[in-house]
Motif scaffolding. Sequence first.
Motif, PDB file in Angstrom:
ATOM      1  N   MET A 171       0.838  -1.187   0.000  1.00  0.00           N
ATOM      2  CA  MET A 171       0.000   0.000   0.000  1.00  0.00           C
ATOM      3  C   MET A 171       0.876   1.240   0.000  1.00  0.00           C
ATOM      4  O   MET A 171       1.953   1.250   0.586  1.00  0.00           O
ATOM      5  CB  MET A 171      -0.856  -0.018   1.265  1.00  0.00           C
TER       6      MET A 171
ATOM      7  N   GLU B 288      -6.972   7.169   5.178  1.00  0.00           N
ATOM      8  CA  GLU B 288      -7.330   8.358   4.389  1.00  0.00           C
ATOM      9  C   GLU B 288      -7.779   9.512   5.285  1.00  0.00           C
ATOM     10  O   GLU B 288      -7.608  10.677   4.946  1.00  0.00           O
ATOM     11  CB  GLU B 288      -8.455   8.012   3.398  1.00  0.00           C
TER      12      GLU B 288
ATOM     13  N   GLU C 173      -3.372  10.833  -0.187  1.00  0.00           N
ATOM     14  CA  GLU C 173      -4.005   9.715  -0.908  1.00  0.00           C
ATOM     15  C   GLU C 173      -3.492   8.387  -0.380  1.00  0.00           C
ATOM     16  O   GLU C 173      -2.344   8.305   0.063  1.00  0.00           O
ATOM     17  CB  GLU C 173      -3.585   9.711  -2.386  1.00  0.00           C
ATOM     18  N   VAL C 174      -4.349   7.364  -0.507  1.00  0.00           N
ATOM     19  CA  VAL C 174      -3.927   6.010  -0.120  1.00  0.00           C
ATOM     20  C   VAL C 174      -4.259   5.076  -1.279  1.00  0.00           C
ATOM     21  O   VAL C 174      -5.375   5.126  -1.815  1.00  0.00           O
ATOM     22  CB  VAL C 174      -4.669   5.539   1.157  1.00  0.00           C
ATOM     23  N   HIS C 175      -3.322   4.278  -1.689  1.00  0.00           N
ATOM     24  CA  HIS C 175      -3.571   3.310  -2.769  1.00  0.00           C
ATOM     25  C   HIS C 175      -3.224   1.916  -2.312  1.00  0.00           C
ATOM     26  O   HIS C 175      -2.126   1.670  -1.817  1.00  0.00           O
ATOM     27  CB  HIS C 175      -2.739   3.644  -4.012  1.00  0.00           C
ATOM     28  N   ARG C 176      -4.180   1.037  -2.516  1.00  0.00           N
ATOM     29  CA  ARG C 176      -3.944  -0.354  -2.185  1.00  0.00           C
ATOM     30  C   ARG C 176      -3.233  -0.993  -3.376  1.00  0.00           C
ATOM     31  O   ARG C 176      -3.616  -0.761  -4.515  1.00  0.00           O
ATOM     32  CB  ARG C 176      -5.324  -0.983  -2.021  1.00  0.00           C
ATOM     33  N   ILE C 177      -2.214  -1.796  -3.135  1.00  0.00           N
ATOM     34  CA  ILE C 177      -1.521  -2.435  -4.258  1.00  0.00           C
ATOM     35  C   ILE C 177      -1.916  -3.901  -4.342  1.00  0.00           C
ATOM     36  O   ILE C 177      -2.308  -4.390  -5.386  1.00  0.00           O
ATOM     37  CB  ILE C 177       0.016  -2.304  -4.105  1.00  0.00           C
TER      38      ILE C 177
ATOM     39  N   SER D  82      -4.365  -7.176  -3.778  1.00  0.00           N
ATOM     40  CA  SER D  82      -5.815  -7.280  -3.824  1.00  0.00           C
ATOM     41  C   SER D  82      -6.336  -7.900  -2.522  1.00  0.00           C
ATOM     42  O   SER D  82      -5.628  -8.661  -1.872  1.00  0.00           O
ATOM     43  CB  SER D  82      -6.232  -8.135  -5.009  1.00  0.00           C
TER      44      SER D  82
END
Length: 339
Positions: free
Chosen positions: A1, A54, A61-65, A67
């Motif tokens: 993440m 968040e 921003e937060v991004h999940r890498i 799944s």
Amino acid sequence: MIVAMQEGADEGLIQQVIEQLVKMGFEVHRSTGARMTVLGAVGSGIDFDIRILELLPGVQEVHRISSPYKLAGRSFRPEGTIVKLANGIVIGGNEIVVMAGPCSVETREQIFSSAEAVAKAGAKVLRGGAFKPRSSPYSFQGHGEDALKLLREAGEKFKLLIISEVMEISQIPLMLPYVDILQVGARNMQNFNLLRELAKVRKPVLLKRGIAATFEELLLSAEYIMAGGNYDVILCERGIRTFETYTRNTMDISAIPIIHKLSHLPMTADPSHGTGRRDKVAPMARASVAAGADALLIEVHNDPNKAWSDGAQSLFPEQFAKLMDELRMIAPAVGRSIG
Ligand code: PEP
Ligand code: MN
């Protein structure tokens, strides 16, 4: 993440986020640029809600890498899954498997005549609903076990495997002796109790995408079945609900390559429910094969205009035979074959 901090977020805010990530079980890698700080968080397999991050002060921003579905995700089996059925038939191999038959099992004559037609044209699996999820309680609800018996008999006579929809847990033991694939309908894609029970079954499950389900939701539903021990899951695109009213649903052909990228599970296309109109079924079936579908689920009725359910989207036997001939020409163009 990845957590990107806002420009100008001070050290105190950055430390607060790092502490939260560590508390969640992550190892944190920090990258401090000229204007902003980015935190790479790795290692936590725990389910978490990214909104918690968040909402922390200073977070941009937060991004999940990775799944949230582990077993259904492509990386679990990069080579792809091949689901083995009886009679040496497999779904997910080179050959595209066609499953066809009426929406519901109505009469002995209807199911035998439809089965004969689809077998002759090259289908390998006979479909037919014994338990029907109808929008209206006054519509035909299916013949239950009598329908299952007829399906099995017709399947044996014309050398077809059987797929039929299971709507609730109590129907599972009743259906097992009669069917080769248990179908979970769009309305039940998120019936998690049903999915958990199907996880204990040693028979393949065809899981349809819900009418308003995202790919992530579809794959998380598949995960329920796999997490409980049943890895023989086949996915199916059957159209989703959009603002368009011309068709019954909007057939999302892009679901086929998208699911193939996200998951190792075989992907089926159902252009009958996907369009709800007989004249649109063949073009969408052709497009589905071109897009890489591993199987097709198509409604075919010996006398569609007299069908008790979904007659308008059911092909006449001659139309189905013609479609199969067309598919036999398209399949080799994408490196596949068809029965
Ligand atoms: C069906 O296959 O007959 C059916 C009811 O499909 P869906 O769940 O996609 O509506
Ligand atoms: Mn139907």
